[in-house]
Design a protein around this motif. Structure first.
Motif, PDB file in Angstrom:
ATOM      1  N   GLY A   1       2.785   6.725  -5.312  1.00 37.01           N
ATOM      2  CA  GLY A   1       3.181   5.084  -5.095  1.00 37.01           C
ATOM      3  C   GLY A   1       4.439   5.153  -3.979  1.00 37.01           C
ATOM      4  O   GLY A   1       4.658   5.904  -3.140  1.00 37.01           O
ATOM      5  N   ASP A   2       5.170   3.844  -4.208  1.00 36.29           N
ATOM      6  CA  ASP A   2       6.345   3.784  -3.241  1.00 36.29           C
ATOM      7  C   ASP A   2       7.360   4.732  -3.447  1.00 36.29           C
ATOM      8  O   ASP A   2       8.006   5.111  -2.164  1.00 36.29           O
ATOM      9  CB  ASP A   2       7.129   2.494  -3.774  1.00 36.29           C
TER      10      ASP A   2
ATOM     11  N   PRO B   1       5.370  -4.411   3.318  1.00 37.09           N
ATOM     12  CA  PRO B   1       4.346  -5.067   2.648  1.00 37.09           C
ATOM     13  C   PRO B   1       3.304  -5.766   3.470  1.00 37.09           C
ATOM     14  O   PRO B   1       3.508  -6.845   3.698  1.00 37.09           O
ATOM     15  CB  PRO B   1       5.034  -5.863   1.791  1.00 37.09           C
TER      16      PRO B   1
ATOM     17  N   GLY C   1      -0.240  -5.399   2.220  1.00 32.79           N
ATOM     18  CA  GLY C   1      -1.303  -5.269   1.442  1.00 32.79           C
ATOM     19  C   GLY C   1      -1.712  -3.986   1.187  1.00 32.79           C
ATOM     20  O   GLY C   1      -2.934  -3.872   0.845  1.00 32.79           O
ATOM     21  N   GLU C   2      -0.966  -2.810   1.246  1.00 31.90           N
ATOM     22  CA  GLU C   2      -1.541  -1.465   0.822  1.00 31.90           C
ATOM     23  C   GLU C   2      -0.890  -0.854  -0.132  1.00 31.90           C
ATOM     24  O   GLU C   2      -1.339  -0.051  -0.704  1.00 31.90           O
ATOM     25  CB  GLU C   2      -1.521  -0.620   2.144  1.00 31.90           C
ATOM     26  N   GLY C   3       0.528  -1.268  -0.407  1.00 37.77           N
ATOM     27  CA  GLY C   3       1.283  -0.340  -1.276  1.00 37.77           C
ATOM     28  C   GLY C   3       0.746  -0.057  -2.739  1.00 37.77           C
ATOM     29  O   GLY C   3       0.551   1.017  -3.095  1.00 37.77           O
ATOM     30  N   ALA C   4       0.426  -1.336  -3.228  1.00 41.26           N
ATOM     31  CA  ALA C   4      -0.214  -1.260  -4.814  1.00 41.26           C
ATOM     32  C   ALA C   4      -1.462  -0.408  -4.736  1.00 41.26           C
ATOM     33  O   ALA C   4      -1.781   0.359  -5.573  1.00 41.26           O
ATOM     34  CB  ALA C   4      -0.170  -2.539  -5.385  1.00 41.26           C
ATOM     35  N   ASN C   5      -2.224  -0.986  -3.615  1.00 38.07           N
ATOM     36  CA  ASN C   5      -3.448  -0.218  -3.646  1.00 38.07           C
ATOM     37  C   ASN C   5      -3.475   1.558  -3.398  1.00 38.07           C
ATOM     38  O   ASN C   5      -4.117   2.057  -4.153  1.00 38.07           O
ATOM     39  CB  ASN C   5      -4.391  -0.825  -2.363  1.00 38.07           C
TER      40      ASN C   5
ATOM     41  N   ALA D   1      -0.970   3.094  -4.212  1.00 37.83           N
ATOM     42  CA  ALA D   1      -0.234   3.783  -5.432  1.00 37.83           C
ATOM     43  C   ALA D   1      -1.261   4.030  -6.456  1.00 37.83           C
ATOM     44  O   ALA D   1      -1.341   5.000  -7.117  1.00 37.83           O
ATOM     45  CB  ALA D   1       0.877   2.592  -5.937  1.00 37.83           C
TER      46      ALA D   1
END
Ligand code: FAD
Length: 131
Positions: free
Chosen positions: A44-45, A52, A54-58, A60
């Protein structure tokens, strides 16, 4: 600061319970990697903080799934599973981090409004990513 903005947008700010709190957008240099250490890794991060877009959580969640997958496939040798995860993750993240940095630069440029319209309306044969 928002003088001249559309009232429909400034209404969102005015509807808040308190004054807005500006937050810095932090990002790691693109293409993070580190020397593997037995028994520990990052996802993750913590592994790849990006602007940000639209990719970080995906990414992670994909990190977690891929790390779980290699550990489950090689329970006798978790350190080699972690090495495999890290190499695949570094390769996967590098172009995504570069793209995120480009899109952030585009969104913060003086021509951002026109660039964003072009970004979302360009045909596939006409790449619209910011330089
Ligand atoms: C404005 C904005 C918009 C975004 N939009 C998108 C989007 O549209 N799509 C997308 O995919 N991603 C988006 N992201 C990125 C996404 O939010 C992150 O990439 C994602 O949350 C990273 O998950 P994480 O679990 O790695 O870290 P985090 O979500 O940061 O979780 C880390 C957690 O650890 C806790 N913690 C920290 N230190 C300690 C400690 N010492 N002890 C215990 N707990 C601790 C923190 O409180 C936090 O809850 C956006 C990010 C921002 C800032």
């Amino acid at each position: 600061m928002f003088d001249g903005w559309a009232p429909t947008l400034t209404a969102l700010i005015e509807a808040g319970d308190s004054t807005p709190t500006p937050r810095r957008i932090e990002a790691m240099p693109t293409g993070p990697r580190w020397v593997n250490r037995p028994g520990i890794t990052l996802i993750g991060d913590a592994a790849h903080l990006m602007p940000p877009v639209g990719e970080g959580a995906n990414q992670a969640m994909l990190d977690a799934a891929e790390l779980a997958g290699v550990l489950a496939a090689n329970p006798a040798d978790p350190d080699s599973a972690i090495r495999a995860y890290e190499e695949a993750m570094f390769t996967r993240i590098h172009p995504i981090a570069e793209m995120s940095a480009r899109v952030q630069a585009m969104m913060l440029s003086p021509t951002a409004a026109d660039d964003i319209v072009r970004f979302f309306t360009a045909r596939p044969s006409e790449p619209a990513a910011a330089s």
